[in-house]
Design an enzyme around this catalytic site. Sequence first.
Site, PDB file in Angstrom:
ATOM      1  N   ASP A 425       0.870  -1.167   0.000  1.00 49.80           N
ATOM      2  CA  ASP A 425       0.000   0.000   0.000  1.00 49.80           C
ATOM      3  C   ASP A 425       0.908   1.218   0.000  1.00 49.80           C
ATOM      4  OD1 ASP A 425      -2.245   1.667   0.322  1.00 49.80           O
ATOM      5  OD2 ASP A 425      -1.953   1.687   2.482  1.00 49.80           O
ATOM      6  N   THR A 427      -0.080   4.789   1.257  1.00 51.03           N
ATOM      7  CA  THR A 427      -0.234   5.744   2.337  1.00 51.03           C
ATOM      8  C   THR A 427       0.180   5.149   3.665  1.00 51.03           C
ATOM      9  OG1 THR A 427      -2.098   6.656   1.139  1.00 51.03           O
ATOM     10  CG2 THR A 427      -1.856   7.315   3.441  1.00 51.03           C
ATOM     11  N   GLU A 569      -0.968  20.906   0.619  1.00 46.98           N
ATOM     12  CA  GLU A 569      -1.602  22.168   0.970  1.00 46.98           C
ATOM     13  C   GLU A 569      -1.116  22.664   2.324  1.00 46.98           C
ATOM     14  OE1 GLU A 569      -6.114  22.728   1.582  1.00 46.98           O
ATOM     15  OE2 GLU A 569      -5.742  23.108  -0.545  1.00 46.98           O
ATOM     16  N   PHE A 616      -9.875  21.022  -6.883  1.00 42.61           N
ATOM     17  CA  PHE A 616      -8.956  20.104  -7.577  1.00 42.61           C
ATOM     18  C   PHE A 616      -9.642  18.758  -7.788  1.00 42.61           C
ATOM     19  CE2 PHE A 616      -5.787  16.813  -7.844  1.00 42.61           C
ATOM     20  CZ  PHE A 616      -4.776  17.367  -8.608  1.00 42.61           C
ATOM     21  N   LYS A 639      -3.365  27.070  -9.001  1.00 40.98           N
ATOM     22  CA  LYS A 639      -2.196  26.204  -8.865  1.00 40.98           C
ATOM     23  C   LYS A 639      -2.551  24.840  -9.440  1.00 40.98           C
ATOM     24  CE  LYS A 639      -3.334  24.693  -4.153  1.00 40.98           C
ATOM     25  NZ  LYS A 639      -2.954  24.721  -2.739  1.00 40.98           N
ATOM     26  N   ARG A 673       8.167  16.961  -5.788  1.00 38.48           N
ATOM     27  CA  ARG A 673       6.835  17.109  -6.387  1.00 38.48           C
ATOM     28  C   ARG A 673       6.600  18.574  -6.692  1.00 38.48           C
ATOM     29  NH1 ARG A 673       2.837  13.576  -2.641  1.00 38.48           N
ATOM     30  NH2 ARG A 673       1.358  14.495  -4.076  1.00 38.48           N
ATOM     31  N   THR A 751      -2.628   1.058  -4.569  1.00 41.84           N
ATOM     32  CA  THR A 751      -3.178   2.129  -3.750  1.00 41.84           C
ATOM     33  C   THR A 751      -4.544   2.564  -4.247  1.00 41.84           C
ATOM     34  OG1 THR A 751      -2.793   4.404  -2.983  1.00 41.84           O
ATOM     35  CG2 THR A 751      -1.918   3.835  -5.141  1.00 41.84           C
ATOM     36  N   ASP A 753      -5.338   5.631  -4.157  1.00 43.49           N
ATOM     37  CA  ASP A 753      -5.151   7.028  -4.538  1.00 43.49           C
ATOM     38  C   ASP A 753      -5.381   7.256  -6.024  1.00 43.49           C
ATOM     39  OD1 ASP A 753      -4.697   8.306  -2.209  1.00 43.49           O
ATOM     40  OD2 ASP A 753      -2.533   8.146  -2.266  1.00 43.49           O
ATOM     41  N   ASP A 883      -6.372  -2.955   3.181  1.00 41.08           N
ATOM     42  CA  ASP A 883      -5.261  -3.825   2.802  1.00 41.08           C
ATOM     43  C   ASP A 883      -5.419  -5.250   3.315  1.00 41.08           C
ATOM     44  OD1 ASP A 883      -3.892  -1.584   1.666  1.00 41.08           O
ATOM     45  OD2 ASP A 883      -3.330  -0.985   3.695  1.00 41.08           O
TER      46      ASP A 883
END
Length: 1224
Positions: A425, A427, A569, A616, A639, A673, A751, A753, A883
């Site tokens: 995984d 995160t 953020e 976003f 952004k 990033r 993941t 994500d 998981d």
Amino acid sequence: MARGRIRERLRRSHLHPFSCLRPNANNSEGPNPLQGPGFSRIVHCNQPLKHQKKPLKYCSNYISTTKYNIVTFLPKALYEQFHRLANLYFLVAAALSLTAVTPFTPLSMILPLAFVVGLSMAKEALEDWRRFAQDMKVNSRKASVHKEGGVFGYKPWQKIQVGDVVKVEKDQFFPADLLLLSTSYDDGICYVETMNLDGETNLKVKRSLDVTLPLEDDESFKNFTGIIKCEDPNPSLYTFVGNFEYERQVYPLDPSQILLRDSKLRNTSYVYGVVIFTGFDSKVMQNSTKSPSKRSKIEKKMDKIIYILLSLLVLISSISSIGFAVKIKYQMPKWEYMQPLIDNNLYDPGNPGKSGIAHLITALILYGYLIPISLYVSIEIVKVFQARFINQDIHMYDEETGNTAQARTSNLNEELGQVETILSDKTGTLTCNQMDFLKCSIAGTAYGVRSTEIELAAAKQIAMDLEEQDTQNINVPRYMKSANKEDSRGGPEIELESVITSKCENDQKPAIKGFNFEDSRLMHGHWLNEPNQEALLLFFRILAICQTAVPELNEESGMFTYEAESPDEAAFLAAAREFGFEFYKRTQSSVFIREKYAHPGRLIEREFKILNLLEFTSKRKRMSVIVQDEDGQILLLCKGADSIIFDRLSKNGRIHEETTTKHLTEYGEVGLRTLALAYKKLDEPEYSAWNNEFVKAKTSFSIDREAMFERVADMMEKDLILVGATAVEDKLQKGCIDKLAQAGLKIWVLTGDKMETAINIGYSCSLLRQGMKRICITVMNSDVVAQDSKQAAKENILMQLTNSSQMVKLEKDPHAAYALVIDGKTLTYALEDDMKHHFLALAVGCASVICCRVSPKQKALVTRLVKEGTKKTTLAIGDGANDVGMIQEADIGVGISGVEGMQAVMASDFSISQFRFLERLLVVHGHWCYKRIAQMICYFFYKNIAFGLTLFYFEAFTAFSGQSIYNDWYMLLFNVILTSLPVISLGVFEQDVSSEVCLQFPALYQQGTKNLFFDWYRILGWMGNGLYSSLVIFILNIVIFYNQAFRAGGQTADMAAVGATMFSCIICVVNFQMALTMSHFTWIQHLFVWGSIATWFLFLFLYGLMPPYYSGDVYKLLAEALGPAPIYWSTILLVTVACILPYLVHISFQRCFNPMDHHIIQEIKYYRKDVEDQHMWRRERSKARQETKIGFTARVDAKIRQLKGKLQKKSSTSVSQNCMPSPS
């Protein structure tokens, strides 16, 4: 408290574009149609008593991850034990020992079996009890539940029922799947963290129905009732269909009103909800699977060896029975002195077949010592000790959480040393999920002098290489040699001095969470001295304003911290605060910023009105906010991904595009990033016209509302002016994947994500790097899918897989690396039977694989595909309930015992506190456990063959009579005491190399994945060694004692003397062999090996001193017969040397001419070359890693190639300039 009340009065729909998602009461599309199977759930809200009888009685909220319960333990555990072939054999042998033909007493056969099986079952029970205790820890959590009359009280989770109204407070987990009724905010909005379900770290926003908003306190539930009709329990985390009947109205429900078990309430004081699904009906448990019974590959292979030995046992027993039948028929009539006293027809020359069959049973029991009954129990004991060492390893202790590593089952210790593929995984596993603002580019100028670990490592390696190179062959620029200068901002290229000196600066500055930036040009208001003040001011304001976070004052430090939807953020806000632009307050329509340096000497508080927010999404890849400052100027602040922002720039907004692109490339190369920042000034008429279109889009209830909203957003987000870019470092767990990659392990990331987030994490943890060729497999355009349905999508995906596989196969560049990225929707097709092998073939050919947006079920299916398709050992690691499926499906499941619940840990085989500890768990403990168990098993078979075959030889020598040459006590003590402790010490304490060397030479781990110590060559070699030893022991003893005197008085040896001598030889041979096998001796091993030999002679002496009634023919055998006879001791010495000499020659030849990796390291350590010759030690370490295209080292290698290329280019340019003729 005041701060909390202010936050509660915020209406979140003013801060987010959620009002466009809230159904208008007048335009409601009506209730969901619930018909047919799968929609039979009926929930009576606040009336749990109605759910205590069928048909409305649903499962309880009690959960269990154990293998057994009180009822199933005995049958299932017995099945597990007698599933082992050796145990099954001894069960049959114990039953046969009750017959008249047994050579031993029944008790001597039943007791060892009961002891072995009982001990193994007790170990299983203990391990399952630990799982039960962790289950009870979760089941006993308290939740506030409505009792009656508007009064709430605490109940354990396991007592919660369907229909209960539950109150959950901030930072608590939801105890079941709930329908959200109301929250502490006026408009029914709450934040939910679903990291434990789908791995996503950004907060999700849930909202209640408008009709339940008045249920805002405990008292309001006094007379509350309602009925929920919805879908039946299912594993889909992202869908929900149902209706809510309340006050004679029916309201449709969707996933935005559902709070799932094991997700956490954040940024909200409290919520009220009614329980819909409990226990195993909840969606998170629907995604889990039953705890499987796992067996290691070594144990499975051990069964095959048992088959071989059983076949050998049957063969020699058959030979014995045939020989006995022949003797009975042809020779027994001549042996009048051997006629049986009792006529039981077993020795009838007229019926030799019956005698042969009866003798077959005798032989099967007699030769049973070929099968090591103590093998399993010895392995169990060894594994318990190995597990204890894992649990107590101080190097895997996490000081922050106070957790240690835990081997929750010891059955799979050796499997840790044979892992080929890790499925992880993302995160909380690979990353700490903490972002640090490190660098930035503003108006074409790069800021930030701190260096990433990649830059530091590359510079250090180049410096070492340069020291070793001949300066005459390579023209090294002077600046590459001056690595100690302080000024490192002389040029855009990454120079050694910058990356080395910044390390010292790193250590001096105290850590600020989310901020690791250092550049005197911007800090402490010095940015006012820069030529591009306006751009800098705008950059800092975009960081502080373009966000959706909520500020919280830390009363201890006096600083504001931020509850943000993403860690990026939060890092931007921390950076803005450190630059002097502190976001400190948010209201329904404004954000407030304290500007510290904009006006020297004054602290200015500014208000920016939020007019619109365009959030976003993975599709948009950008976020924008439209604000109005105190002067009335309307600004669009944006952004997003650089590719998206650059496409939306105006002609006059591209002034700094070229330099910013160069900076972004440099940031990406070192693993940062990046996001681009831009803005646009708006006129009032322009904004008003656009806002009208925006309001129409967000209030529309047509099918294409999302497309309308996207079109309106595109109208605004264009003609932007580029301000700059940010570079954020994702803090990885220390160690992360580099050592694992060097050990030759393949790593897949699975993941929940978004694809962009997963790719960013891939770059952060070095699964991806600049220059790596990325293969993205996605479902084709949705319009095409709608036309040609599923078949067209499958054909398209198959074509992508085939073309990509062909491209990987045809690649000729040795440094080329491919990364496969695939999303969950595409995986749905790729995992089907007719396509999964194409997908697997492509994935295996890629250096790294990232599967994003995958459901828990898909994680388990991918794990199963890798496990079954590659036939290699797989390890799955994760920290959340999402998981659990893959943890249970993998050969080895590892849970991260972090802060996000215990579901993953409860389902795992091993638990650790951080991903970095996996390196030590595998490379050190896995390597040790594999070699210990492999050598231990081989040695077990060796000693039992050496001992057991002497019984067969002697029985053949005595006319297949069934006579044992050894006393019964010898045979009982052989496996239990005299040879068991040395082999257990081997399995517990053996180390071919130390833990530090294991980590320095990760390629040693490949000895396990290649199975070098338990392949058939080595197994048969040990069996052959046992056969050789048995022949030498028997033949030499018979030849020496057969027809000559062995005492001074001229007496010849009887069977007792020969048996004792032969047994003495066996004990000495197998223990000396054990000593030669060991690489690492402790005082315990010395005690057990030499103590076992001493114990044998002590036993023989003391047993012989007992009265003849007890000692029989052993009476004073050692004291008076064998001890004084020199031939006895010389025979033991001769036989021992003859038996171990071939093994000694073999290992000497191997170490001299064909050494293994650990042999070389042992020699270096023995001669202290690691201390005296550091250059050689470094060289050997660099060779002792598997060539890999992922990980930090691979990234550094790529950076080194790039820097060397720059050096050579610069050097050649310099040479060519020097060679140019000067103008005359």
